[in-house]
Design a protein around this motif. Sequence first.
Motif, PDB file in Angstrom:
ATOM      1  N   MET A   1       0.860  -1.174   0.000  1.00  0.00           N
ATOM      2  CA  MET A   1       0.000   0.000   0.000  1.00  0.00           C
ATOM      3  C   MET A   1       0.900   1.228   0.000  1.00  0.00           C
ATOM      4  N   THR A   2       0.580   2.161  -0.853  1.00  0.00           N
ATOM      5  CA  THR A   2       1.397   3.353  -0.974  1.00  0.00           C
ATOM      6  C   THR A   2       0.517   4.594  -0.958  1.00  0.00           C
ATOM      7  N   GLN A   3       1.146   5.734  -0.928  1.00  0.00           N
ATOM      8  CA  GLN A   3       0.470   7.026  -0.998  1.00  0.00           C
ATOM      9  C   GLN A   3       0.918   7.711  -2.290  1.00  0.00           C
ATOM     10  N   PRO A   4       0.063   8.508  -2.934  1.00  0.00           N
ATOM     11  CA  PRO A   4       0.412   9.116  -4.218  1.00  0.00           C
ATOM     12  C   PRO A   4       1.688   9.948  -4.201  1.00  0.00           C
ATOM     13  N   ALA A   5       2.031  10.545  -3.058  1.00  0.00           N
ATOM     14  CA  ALA A   5       3.194  11.438  -3.000  1.00  0.00           C
ATOM     15  C   ALA A   5       4.498  10.729  -2.650  1.00  0.00           C
ATOM     16  N   GLU A   6       4.480   9.396  -2.536  1.00  0.00           N
ATOM     17  CA  GLU A   6       5.724   8.673  -2.253  1.00  0.00           C
ATOM     18  C   GLU A   6       6.579   8.623  -3.514  1.00  0.00           C
ATOM     19  N   LYS A   7       7.871   8.694  -3.320  1.00  0.00           N
ATOM     20  CA  LYS A   7       8.795   8.656  -4.463  1.00  0.00           C
ATOM     21  C   LYS A   7       8.761   7.284  -5.121  1.00  0.00           C
ATOM     22  N   VAL A  24       0.624  -3.266  -6.449  1.00  0.00           N
ATOM     23  CA  VAL A  24       0.801  -2.086  -5.609  1.00  0.00           C
ATOM     24  C   VAL A  24      -0.569  -1.426  -5.496  1.00  0.00           C
ATOM     25  N   ALA A  25      -0.984  -1.142  -4.269  1.00  0.00           N
ATOM     26  CA  ALA A  25      -2.285  -0.526  -4.023  1.00  0.00           C
ATOM     27  C   ALA A  25      -2.105   0.923  -3.604  1.00  0.00           C
ATOM     28  N   LEU A  26      -3.099   1.738  -3.972  1.00  0.00           N
ATOM     29  CA  LEU A  26      -3.087   3.160  -3.644  1.00  0.00           C
ATOM     30  C   LEU A  26      -4.543   3.615  -3.525  1.00  0.00           C
ATOM     31  N   THR A  27      -4.831   4.444  -2.539  1.00  0.00           N
ATOM     32  CA  THR A  27      -6.160   5.040  -2.429  1.00  0.00           C
ATOM     33  C   THR A  27      -6.098   6.432  -3.018  1.00  0.00           C
ATOM     34  N   ASP A  28      -6.933   6.682  -4.017  1.00  0.00           N
ATOM     35  CA  ASP A  28      -6.982   7.991  -4.659  1.00  0.00           C
ATOM     36  C   ASP A  28      -7.537   9.001  -3.653  1.00  0.00           C
ATOM     37  N   PRO A  29      -6.764  10.028  -3.305  1.00  0.00           N
ATOM     38  CA  PRO A  29      -7.226  10.978  -2.287  1.00  0.00           C
ATOM     39  C   PRO A  29      -8.421  11.824  -2.725  1.00  0.00           C
ATOM     40  N   ARG A  30      -8.639  11.958  -4.032  1.00  0.00           N
ATOM     41  CA  ARG A  30      -9.771  12.757  -4.520  1.00  0.00           C
ATOM     42  C   ARG A  30     -11.078  11.980  -4.496  1.00  0.00           C
ATOM     43  N   THR A  31     -11.006  10.682  -4.804  1.00  0.00           N
ATOM     44  CA  THR A  31     -12.225   9.879  -4.950  1.00  0.00           C
ATOM     45  C   THR A  31     -12.370   8.802  -3.883  1.00  0.00           C
ATOM     46  N   ILE A  58       5.011   7.843  -7.221  1.00  0.00           N
ATOM     47  CA  ILE A  58       4.227   6.657  -7.588  1.00  0.00           C
ATOM     48  C   ILE A  58       2.880   7.080  -8.158  1.00  0.00           C
ATOM     49  N   GLY A  59       2.324   8.188  -7.682  1.00  0.00           N
ATOM     50  CA  GLY A  59       1.069   8.701  -8.235  1.00  0.00           C
ATOM     51  C   GLY A  59       1.186   9.016  -9.713  1.00  0.00           C
ATOM     52  N   ASP A  60       2.371   9.465 -10.142  1.00  0.00           N
ATOM     53  CA  ASP A  60       2.610   9.739 -11.563  1.00  0.00           C
ATOM     54  C   ASP A  60       2.551   8.454 -12.388  1.00  0.00           C
ATOM     55  N   LEU A  61       3.133   7.377 -11.845  1.00  0.00           N
ATOM     56  CA  LEU A  61       3.106   6.095 -12.557  1.00  0.00           C
ATOM     57  C   LEU A  61       1.679   5.576 -12.650  1.00  0.00           C
ATOM     58  N   PHE A  62       0.898   5.677 -11.556  1.00  0.00           N
ATOM     59  CA  PHE A  62      -0.513   5.279 -11.607  1.00  0.00           C
ATOM     60  C   PHE A  62      -1.238   6.070 -12.696  1.00  0.00           C
ATOM     61  N   HIS A  63      -1.037   7.363 -12.721  1.00  0.00           N
ATOM     62  CA  HIS A  63      -1.697   8.232 -13.707  1.00  0.00           C
ATOM     63  C   HIS A  63      -1.335   7.815 -15.134  1.00  0.00           C
ATOM     64  N   ASP A  64      -0.051   7.647 -15.397  1.00  0.00           N
ATOM     65  CA  ASP A  64       0.393   7.275 -16.744  1.00  0.00           C
ATOM     66  C   ASP A  64      -0.154   5.913 -17.162  1.00  0.00           C
TER      67      ASP A  64
END
Length: 107
Positions: A1-7, A24-31, A58-64
């Motif tokens: 589990m990660t956070q979007p702002a982690e390197k 890798v899991a991440l919770t979208d902070p907006r939704t 890591i948030g950038d990789l999720f987005h891409d």
Amino acid sequence: MTQPAEKLDDVMGLVSVHQGPVLVALTDPRTDVLKFLHISETSPALEVVKESEQGCLIGDLFHDAEHCGMKTFRVKYWKHSAVAHAIPFFADNELAKPFHTPAGSAI
């Protein structure tokens, strides 16, 4: 589990500890939606892409990966590239509706 702002380098450093592919899991902070990326093993069969920029998140990789379906990438620790595949989010509004049986129907 990660956070979007982690390197990205830090997260992939932990991923590297495991042998084989990783989710890798991440919770979208907006939704508040739980998202997943399937990270393949690094492989010499893949094109060696340019190392991700220092400070990439890591948030950038999720987005891409979400916008392209998958993304080939490499971090500073890796000799070979890996693939990040976005696991699609499933939201079926029909599941949220109450179940009604038509009159005279048997379940």
